[in-house]
Design an enzyme around this catalytic site. Structure first.
Site, mmCIF file in Angstrom:
data_model
loop_
_atom_site.group_PDB
_atom_site.id
_atom_site.type_symbol
_atom_site.label_atom_id
_atom_site.label_comp_id
_atom_site.label_asym_id
_atom_site.label_seq_id
_atom_site.Cartn_x
_atom_site.Cartn_y
_atom_site.Cartn_z
ATOM 1 N N ASP A 176 0.863 -1.185 0.000
ATOM 2 C CA ASP A 176 0.000 0.000 0.000
ATOM 3 C C ASP A 176 0.900 1.236 0.000
ATOM 4 O OD1 ASP A 176 -3.129 0.745 1.342
ATOM 5 O OD2 ASP A 176 -1.578 2.263 1.069
ATOM 6 N N ASP B 65 -3.476 2.312 -5.537
ATOM 7 C CA ASP B 65 -2.270 2.332 -4.695
ATOM 8 C C ASP B 65 -2.060 1.072 -3.848
ATOM 9 O OD1 ASP B 65 -3.826 2.666 -2.277
ATOM 10 O OD2 ASP B 65 -2.222 3.907 -1.467
ATOM 11 N N GLU B 66 -2.818 0.034 -4.155
ATOM 12 C CA GLU B 66 -2.816 -1.113 -3.256
ATOM 13 C C GLU B 66 -2.944 -2.416 -4.036
ATOM 14 O OE1 GLU B 66 -5.807 -2.179 0.252
ATOM 15 O OE2 GLU B 66 -6.187 -0.289 -0.738
#
Ligand code: DCP
Ligand code: MG
Length: 365
Positions: free
Chosen positions: A13, A109-110
């Protein structure tokens, strides 16, 4: 854990993702409290994310600009540049691909990575996570936090434990004690409403949940109860699913008692809208079609759909479309056992020609 083959799962993350990209690309923002999204005049709008400098003042994602500015008077509001975030996101995925093809992105983002078998034969998931973090730092000048464990759930919790720039490994021997100490709101799928209900029942941590039998959990929390039963014992068999193409996103709820009043149904639709909207946001999706599902107490079921020309703008519009659909269903003198909302017919705003509203689809929270 028992009879399943032990896997090696990494959850990555990015740290303060949008804000870090902005600070990277604009030297004037470095070391400063910035908020991406929102507006300095407090003209509505919410913060998408804040730099760690701003977080020290209590500025958070989804906070109104007004409150953010109150907490941090020097806060700099920055217009989001989704193209830049998308580009960074694609580059991060290219880095992941050097190690495994089993990658499941959850949002820009993960992502989860299954590195049980890794392309470079490194063998150690911790070492792979280190290399990925280093590559992200060297090649993109951004930092990420990594969580490593034997399943998705624990890996995801782990990546959050030592943010920013963290690397946390929770091995099999630590999982159970770790889960026992975990507050109920951190459990997968436990939203605020369920967490509050749990607390009213005296359930505050994993250890409290563990005292309940599987049947008790199911009777209180429905199907999710079964999942909580397993997860609190560190068992999560969900696979890392790569290149899953999402065609629809939905949520439904079967009620412990049948609903009869319109007010109750509207409340439920509002809750379901929140869940669906959050899932859409996490996946970076926007939709044009809403489908409502209604199941009566005699198990008869009807569905109603509506499509709009533009993508659904925000949660307010989603809620009102859901209610309009409900108004077309016969609910007089009926008892309702289940309601569900599904969104489909995806489209994306950023790919359409520029317009001022495109810059701020942040109300989708
Ligand atoms: N985001 C958003 N609205 C929210 C939460 C997040 O628009 N309510 C966007 C902005 C974030 C990005 O999604 O940069 C990733 O979300 P995260 O929850 O991972 O938050 P950050 O990466 O910003 O911070 P952290 O370091 O806590 O992961
Ligand atoms: Mg993040």
């Amino acid at each position: 854990m028992e009879n399943s083959k032990q896997r090696k799962i990494i959850h990555i993350d990015m740290d303060a993702f949008y804000a870090s990209v902005e600070q990277r690309d604009n030297a004037g923002y470095r070391g400063k409290p910035i908020a991406v999204g929102g507006s300095p005049e407090g003209r509505g709008g919410v913060v998408a994310t804040a730099s760690y400098e701003a977080r020290k003042f209590g500025v958070r994602s989804a906070m109104s600009s007004k409150l953010a500015k109150q907490r941090c008077p020097d806060l700099i509001f920055v217009r989001p540049r989704f193209e830049a975030y998308k580009e960074a996101s694609l580059k991060i995925r290219e880095i992941f691909k050097r190690y495994t093809d089993l990658i499941e992105p959850l949002s820009l983002d993960e992502a989860y990575l299954d590195v049980s078998e890794d392309k470079r034969n490194i063998g150690s998931a911790i070492e792979i996570a280190k290399q990925i973090k280093d590559a992200i730092k060297d090649e993109l000048q951004l930092t990420a936090s990594a969580g490593i464990s034997i399943n998705k759930f624990v890996a995801k919790i782990a990546s959050d434990l030592d943010k920013p720039n963290g690397l946390t490994f929770i091995g099999p021997s630590r999982i159970e004690s770790f889960m026992e100490a975990l507050p109920v709101e951190k459990f997968f799928g436990v939203g605020k409403v369920t967490a509050d209900r749990m607390k009213r029942m005296g359930l505050f941590t994993g250890a409290d949940l563990k005292k309940l039998t599987e049947d008790q959990l199911i009777s209180h929390f429905g199907k999710s109860g079964r999942f909580y039963y397993k997860i609190v014992r560190g068992i999560d068999e969900r696979e890392v699913q790569s290149s899953r193409e999402t065609k629809s996103v939905g949520a439904e709820d079967t009620f412990p008692y049948d609903l009869r009043s319109l007010d109750e149904m509207h409340d439920e639709l509002d809750k379901l809208s929140t869940v669906v909207n959050e899932r859409m946001r996490r996946n970076g999706l926007q939709a044009r079609t809403v489908t409502l599902k209604v199941k009566y107490h005699d198990f008869k079921q009807v569905t109603r759909s509506t499509s709009i020309a533009d993508v659904i703008a925000d949660i307010g519009q989603l809620r009102s479309l859901a209610k309009q659909l409900l108004a077309t269903v016969d609910i007089e003198e009926k008892r309702i056992r289940l309601l569900g909302i599904t969104l489909s017919n995806f489209g994306s705003r950023p790919e359409r020609p520029e317009s001022p509203t495109e810059q701020l689809p942040l109300d989708l929270i």
